[in-house]
Design an enzyme around this catalytic site. Structure first.
Site, PDB file in Angstrom:
ATOM      1  N   ALA A  14      45.356  71.145  72.502  1.00 48.72           N
ATOM      2  CA  ALA A  14      46.131  71.549  71.179  1.00 48.72           C
ATOM      3  C   ALA A  14      47.697  71.557  71.369  1.00 48.72           C
ATOM      4  O   ALA A  14      48.443  72.227  70.843  1.00 48.72           O
ATOM      5  CB  ALA A  14      45.939  73.054  71.200  1.00 48.72           C
ATOM      6  N   GLY A  15      48.047  70.358  71.922  1.00 50.52           N
ATOM      7  CA  GLY A  15      49.449  69.996  72.261  1.00 50.52           C
ATOM      8  C   GLY A  15      49.954  69.269  70.708  1.00 50.52           C
ATOM      9  O   GLY A  15      49.340  69.410  69.674  1.00 50.52           O
ATOM     10  N   VAL A  17      49.884  66.218  69.684  1.00 46.76           N
ATOM     11  CA  VAL A  17      48.658  65.216  68.817  1.00 46.76           C
ATOM     12  C   VAL A  17      47.528  65.849  68.314  1.00 46.76           C
ATOM     13  O   VAL A  17      47.102  65.856  67.112  1.00 46.76           O
ATOM     14  CB  VAL A  17      48.581  64.092  69.708  1.00 46.76           C
ATOM     15  CG1 VAL A  17      47.561  63.324  68.756  1.00 46.76           C
ATOM     16  CG2 VAL A  17      49.648  63.394  70.080  1.00 46.76           C
ATOM     17  N   ASN A  99      45.166  62.363  84.596  1.00 45.31           N
ATOM     18  CA  ASN A  99      44.675  62.321  83.273  1.00 45.31           C
ATOM     19  C   ASN A  99      42.939  61.979  83.437  1.00 45.31           C
ATOM     20  O   ASN A  99      41.956  62.547  82.570  1.00 45.31           O
ATOM     21  CB  ASN A  99      45.206  61.518  82.159  1.00 45.31           C
ATOM     22  CG  ASN A  99      46.385  61.983  81.583  1.00 45.31           C
ATOM     23  OD1 ASN A  99      46.597  63.217  81.724  1.00 45.31           O
ATOM     24  ND2 ASN A  99      47.200  61.229  80.969  1.00 45.31           N
ATOM     25  N   ASN A 124      46.190  58.894  77.003  1.00 42.51           N
ATOM     26  CA  ASN A 124      46.628  57.492  77.574  1.00 42.51           C
ATOM     27  C   ASN A 124      46.433  57.435  79.046  1.00 42.51           C
ATOM     28  O   ASN A 124      46.309  58.845  79.616  1.00 42.51           O
ATOM     29  CB  ASN A 124      48.112  57.426  77.193  1.00 42.51           C
ATOM     30  CG  ASN A 124      48.473  56.728  75.954  1.00 42.51           C
ATOM     31  OD1 ASN A 124      47.774  55.738  75.695  1.00 42.51           O
ATOM     32  ND2 ASN A 124      49.371  57.003  75.308  1.00 42.51           N
ATOM     33  N   ARG A 155      52.067  51.467  62.133  1.00 42.40           N
ATOM     34  CA  ARG A 155      53.413  50.808  62.517  1.00 42.40           C
ATOM     35  C   ARG A 155      53.678  49.937  61.698  1.00 42.40           C
ATOM     36  O   ARG A 155      54.958  49.696  61.307  1.00 42.40           O
ATOM     37  CB  ARG A 155      53.489  51.097  63.916  1.00 42.40           C
ATOM     38  CG  ARG A 155      53.695  52.579  64.648  1.00 42.40           C
ATOM     39  CD  ARG A 155      53.895  52.712  65.838  1.00 42.40           C
ATOM     40  NE  ARG A 155      54.171  53.942  66.382  1.00 42.40           N
ATOM     41  CZ  ARG A 155      53.718  54.707  67.550  1.00 42.40           C
ATOM     42  NH1 ARG A 155      53.114  53.757  68.396  1.00 42.40           N
ATOM     43  NH2 ARG A 155      53.810  55.689  68.042  1.00 42.40           N
ATOM     44  N   HIS A 179      46.424  49.212  74.034  1.00 42.04           N
ATOM     45  CA  HIS A 179      47.649  49.874  73.484  1.00 42.04           C
ATOM     46  C   HIS A 179      48.701  49.831  74.377  1.00 42.04           C
ATOM     47  O   HIS A 179      48.713  49.943  75.367  1.00 42.04           O
ATOM     48  CB  HIS A 179      47.332  51.453  73.380  1.00 42.04           C
ATOM     49  CG  HIS A 179      48.269  52.092  72.687  1.00 42.04           C
ATOM     50  ND1 HIS A 179      48.672  51.960  71.523  1.00 42.04           N
ATOM     51  CD2 HIS A 179      48.992  53.395  73.195  1.00 42.04           C
ATOM     52  CE1 HIS A 179      49.657  53.033  71.043  1.00 42.04           C
ATOM     53  NE2 HIS A 179      49.615  53.941  72.137  1.00 42.04           N
TER      54      HIS A 179
HETATM   55  P1  A3D Z   1      50.893  67.419  74.568  1.00 40.42           P
HETATM   56  O1  A3D Z   1      51.593  68.088  73.719  1.00 40.42           O
HETATM   57  O2  A3D Z   1      51.765  67.636  76.262  1.00 40.42           O
HETATM   58  O3  A3D Z   1      49.765  68.023  74.727  1.00 40.42           O
HETATM   59  C1  A3D Z   1      48.440  67.835  75.524  1.00 40.42           C
HETATM   60  C2  A3D Z   1      47.696  68.983  75.688  1.00 40.42           C
HETATM   61  O4  A3D Z   1      46.632  69.022  76.588  1.00 40.42           O
HETATM   62  C3  A3D Z   1      48.477  70.403  76.315  1.00 40.42           C
HETATM   63  O5  A3D Z   1      48.803  71.410  75.254  1.00 40.42           O
HETATM   64  C4  A3D Z   1      47.702  70.607  77.626  1.00 40.42           C
HETATM   65  O6  A3D Z   1      47.706  71.939  77.809  1.00 40.42           O
HETATM   66  C5  A3D Z   1      46.201  70.276  77.213  1.00 40.42           C
HETATM   67  N1  A3D Z   1      45.438  69.923  78.330  1.00 40.42           N
HETATM   68  C6  A3D Z   1      45.653  69.657  79.681  1.00 40.42           C
HETATM   69  N2  A3D Z   1      44.528  69.485  80.240  1.00 40.42           N
HETATM   70  C7  A3D Z   1      43.640  69.958  79.602  1.00 40.42           C
HETATM   71  C8  A3D Z   1      42.156  70.378  79.630  1.00 40.42           C
HETATM   72  N3  A3D Z   1      41.670  69.986  80.942  1.00 40.42           N
HETATM   73  N4  A3D Z   1      41.403  71.039  78.709  1.00 40.42           N
HETATM   74  C9  A3D Z   1      42.021  70.989  77.595  1.00 40.42           C
HETATM   75  N5  A3D Z   1      43.494  70.771  77.205  1.00 40.42           N
HETATM   76  C10 A3D Z   1      44.263  70.411  78.444  1.00 40.42           C
HETATM   77  O7  A3D Z   1      50.742  65.690  74.567  1.00 40.42           O
HETATM   78  P2  A3D Z   1      50.645  65.152  73.283  1.00 40.42           P
HETATM   79  O8  A3D Z   1      49.669  65.867  72.439  1.00 40.42           O
HETATM   80  O9  A3D Z   1      51.770  64.523  72.631  1.00 40.42           O
HETATM   81  O10 A3D Z   1      49.658  63.630  73.870  1.00 40.42           O
HETATM   82  C11 A3D Z   1      48.384  63.991  74.198  1.00 40.42           C
HETATM   83  C12 A3D Z   1      47.880  62.687  74.802  1.00 40.42           C
HETATM   84  O11 A3D Z   1      47.628  61.812  74.069  1.00 40.42           O
HETATM   85  C13 A3D Z   1      48.812  62.063  75.930  1.00 40.42           C
HETATM   86  O12 A3D Z   1      47.981  61.555  77.114  1.00 40.42           O
HETATM   87  C14 A3D Z   1      49.567  60.962  75.071  1.00 40.42           C
HETATM   88  O13 A3D Z   1      50.139  60.093  75.898  1.00 40.42           O
HETATM   89  C15 A3D Z   1      48.594  60.479  74.209  1.00 40.42           C
HETATM   90  N6  A3D Z   1      48.997  59.556  73.066  1.00 40.42           N
HETATM   91  C16 A3D Z   1      48.285  58.482  73.048  1.00 40.42           C
HETATM   92  C17 A3D Z   1      48.452  57.830  71.793  1.00 40.42           C
HETATM   93  C18 A3D Z   1      47.940  56.613  71.395  1.00 40.42           C
HETATM   94  O14 A3D Z   1      48.265  55.839  70.579  1.00 40.42           O
HETATM   95  C19 A3D Z   1      46.688  56.212  72.048  1.00 40.42           C
HETATM   96  C20 A3D Z   1      49.676  58.167  70.735  1.00 40.42           C
HETATM   97  C21 A3D Z   1      50.309  59.548  71.083  1.00 40.42           C
HETATM   98  C22 A3D Z   1      49.980  60.134  72.177  1.00 40.42           C
END
Ligand code: A3D
Length: 316
Positions: A14-15, A17, A99, A124, A155, A179
């Site tokens: 719930a971060g 993204v 991860n 990622n 993009r 990616h």
């Molecule tokens: P962020 O806002 O840090 O959110 C990640 C969330 O995951 C946090 O709220 C954590 O508490 C939660 N979390 C960690 N471990 C667990 C678990 N075991 N069970 C449930 N929740 C957990 O990060 P974000 O939202 O910015 O990014 C999330 C991921 O997406 C990262 O790995 C990024 O690198 C990836 N991402 C990928 C893309 C692509 O285009 C592939 C684009 C943007 C982000």
């Protein structure tokens, strides 16, 4: 009176993204949304906030937050964004391991509570995590798809529209490969209302926009300073969920298991797929130039390095 099925989307993580994907899913009324995270209060707070936006934005999706995986039971689509960002001093291998352990744990929970779901993976390093999730879930590969190409192509579409000062909805394109810096954007498949971009701008400008797309994630990280992009990534994941839930059979570039297409197999990598209610219903094979094919193979080589890293760590 026949009562229509209410679909269920679990956003795991719930971060930035995950919450943004939840917002778009709710706004599009794809179904009810369950936000899941390990941090207590975070998914509940964001879910309540999103629920309170409903009367203003005019959606009736029910958004709930939880720390209990049992609540994802029966989800039609699981969007997985849980993971750690790379922190200063953390090596690529450290991040890969951390991860990978999170994804392994989540896959166990998904297999237990939502064994018929289609998983849209976002964490990622994307293509490596998608391959890991495919192995851990034990689902047919059709039901595990990675989000990257949708974002990368969005993009490029945005950059082309900005350059030509035209409507982005008229711009269409395709991006293959993994990616990151190794992605393989395809200018030949980039059109504006059917007009190839080569007829609308010089090769130099095409090359510059392709390069900006390749570095698109880094450009946003450099501006934000903390964290990475989330509006377009969240929108991309929701777009994929939409095509699955509504069985739209949209052709979208997604990370998928190749089984001989493009001369590659047993690797997850970006390719055009047909996304419908069964998940990946077809993988399309495009004609590529020798250079593009070589770039796609190099891209797959990078993904295989990551998979080898997981094998060496005993995770795979
Ligand atoms: P962020 O806002 O840090 O959110 C990640 C969330 O995951 C946090 O709220 C954590 O508490 C939660 N979390 C960690 N471990 C667990 C678990 N075991 N069970 C449930 N929740 C957990 O990060 P974000 O939202 O910015 O990014 C999330 C991921 O997406 C990262 O790995 C990024 O690198 C990836 N991402 C990928 C893309 C692509 O285009 C592939 C684009 C943007 C982000």
């Amino acid at each position: 009176m026949e009562v229509g099925k209410r679909f269920k989307i679990a956003c795991i993580g719930a971060g930035n993204v995950g919450a943004t994907a939840a917002q778009y899913c709710a706004e599009m009324e794809l179904g009810d949304v369950v936000l899941t995270d390990i941090v207590e209060g975070l998914p509940q707070g964001k879910a309540l906030d999103l629920t309170q936006a409903g009367p203003i934005r005019g959606y009736g999706s029910i958004v709930t937050g939880t720390n209990d995986y049992a609540d994802i039971e029966g989800a039609d689509v699981c969007i997985v964004t849980a993971g750690l960002p790379r922190k200063p001093g953390m090596s690529r291998l450290d991040l890969l391991e951390k991860n990978a352990r999170i994804i392994t744990d989540i896959c166990e929970k998904i297999a237990k509570y939502a064994p018929d779901t289609v998983v849209v993976l976002v964490t990622n390093p994307l293509d490596v995590m998608a391959y890991l999730a495919y192995q851990k879930l034990g689902f047919p590969s059709a039901r595990l798809v990675g989000m990257a190409g949708c974002l990368d192509s969005a993009r490029l579409r945005a950059f082309v529209a900005m350059e030509l000062n035209v409507n982005m909805k008229n711009v269409d394109t395709m991006v293959l490969g993994s990616h990151g810096d190794d992605m393989v954007p395809l200018p030949e498949y980039t059109t504006v209302s059917g007009i190839p971009i080569a007829k609308l701008m010089s090769q130099d400008r095409v090359d510059a926009l392709v390069e900006r797309t390749r570095k698109g994630g880094g450009e946003i990280v450099a501006l934000l300073k903390t964290g990475s992009a989330y509006y377009a990534p969240g929108a991309s994941a929701a777009r994929m969920a939409q095509s699955i839930i509504r069985d739209e059979k949209q052709i979208l570039p997604c990370s998928t298991l190749l089984t001989g297409q493009y001369g590659l197999e047993d690797v997850y990598i970006g390719a055009p797929v047909v996304l419908g209610k069964a998940g990946v219903e077809q993988v399309l094979e495009l004609d590529l130039t020798d250079d593009q094919r070589a770039a796609l193979h190099a891209s797959a080589g990078e993904v295989r390095e990551g998979i080898k890293g997981l094998q060496e760590l005993g995770i795979l």
